[in-house]
Design an enzyme around this catalytic site. Structure first.
Site, short mmCIF file in Angstrom:
data_model
loop_
_atom_site.label_atom_id
_atom_site.label_comp_id
_atom_site.label_asym_id
_atom_site.label_seq_id
_atom_site.Cartn_x
_atom_site.Cartn_y
_atom_site.Cartn_z
N GLY A 32 0.84 -1.20 0.00
CA GLY A 32 0.00 0.00 0.00
C GLY A 32 0.87 1.24 0.00
O GLY A 32 1.43 1.61 -1.01
N GLN A 33 0.96 1.88 1.14
CA GLN A 33 1.73 3.10 1.31
C GLN A 33 1.29 4.18 0.32
O GLN A 33 2.10 4.77 -0.37
CB GLN A 33 3.24 2.82 1.21
CG GLN A 33 3.71 1.86 2.27
CD GLN A 33 5.18 1.58 2.20
OE1 GLN A 33 5.69 1.08 1.19
NE2 GLN A 33 5.89 1.92 3.27
N HIS A 34 -0.02 4.39 0.30
CA HIS A 34 -0.57 5.41 -0.59
C HIS A 34 -1.99 5.78 -0.17
O HIS A 34 -2.61 5.10 0.65
CB HIS A 34 -0.58 4.93 -2.04
CG HIS A 34 -1.48 3.76 -2.29
ND1 HIS A 34 -1.04 2.46 -2.22
CD2 HIS A 34 -2.80 3.70 -2.60
CE1 HIS A 34 -2.04 1.65 -2.48
NE2 HIS A 34 -3.12 2.37 -2.70
N ALA A 35 -2.47 6.86 -0.75
CA ALA A 35 -3.87 7.27 -0.68
C ALA A 35 -4.34 7.42 -2.11
O ALA A 35 -3.53 7.49 -3.04
CB ALA A 35 -4.02 8.58 0.09
N LYS B 199 -3.16 4.32 3.49
CA LYS B 199 -3.25 2.94 3.93
C LYS B 199 -1.92 2.22 3.78
O LYS B 199 -1.23 2.37 2.78
CB LYS B 199 -4.36 2.21 3.18
CG LYS B 199 -4.16 2.12 1.69
CD LYS B 199 -5.43 1.81 0.95
CE LYS B 199 -6.13 2.88 0.20
NZ LYS B 199 -5.74 4.19 0.02
#
Length: 145
Positions: free
Chosen positions: A53-56, A102
């Site tokens: 993830g490590q993104h919006a 997330k």
């Protein structure tokens, strides 16, 4: 109040329609899931040290379900509020609206994380830099004032 989208995060419980032959979980868009499902993918083969993830996302909404094993999801509103959800049953998911950061992590060896998305993939709507994400959240707040 900061990122209002964060307040829409919710745990979803899916009905088990199974019988003596075994379990049957049905997940339908616009019913159990609050959007039309346009994309489905799953993550497996990640170990406990991997962070996914490590993104919006500017437009996409998601529902995450661990259909096997377990994993954790860290949610962040971009204003200092964080929440961790452990997904470890195939009849429970987490709804993640747009503009919520997330991270998925702590995958068990048998983890299969099913992801339902409201949009087809478009890399331009992803915010992959946390500072850019928080700046956009602050900008949206200023527009609302």
């Amino acid at each position: 109040m900061c990122n209002k989208q964060y307040d829409k995060v919710k745990t979803l419980r899916f009905g088990d329609l199974g019988d003596e032959r075994g379990s049957l979980i049905v997940i339908e868009g616009m019913q159990a899931v609050p959007f039309e499902i346009k994309r489905v993918f799953y993550i497996y083969g990640s170990d406990a040290t991997v962070v996914r993830g490590q993104h919006a996302n500017r437009r996409s909404e998601f529902v995450l379900v661990n259909v096997a094993g377990s994993s954790k999801v860290r949610l962040d509103d971009g204003c200092g509020r964080q929440r961790v959800v452990e997904l470890n049953t195939p009849n429970t998911g987490i709804y993640i609206p747009r503009m919520v950061w997330k991270d998925m992590y702590d995958f068990s060896p048998d983890s299969v994380l099913l992801v339902l998305a409201s949009e087809h993939y478009d890399g331009s709507e992803y915010l992959r830099n946390y500072e850019e994400f928080t700046a956009q959240v602050r900008s949206q707040l200023q527009e609302e004032v």
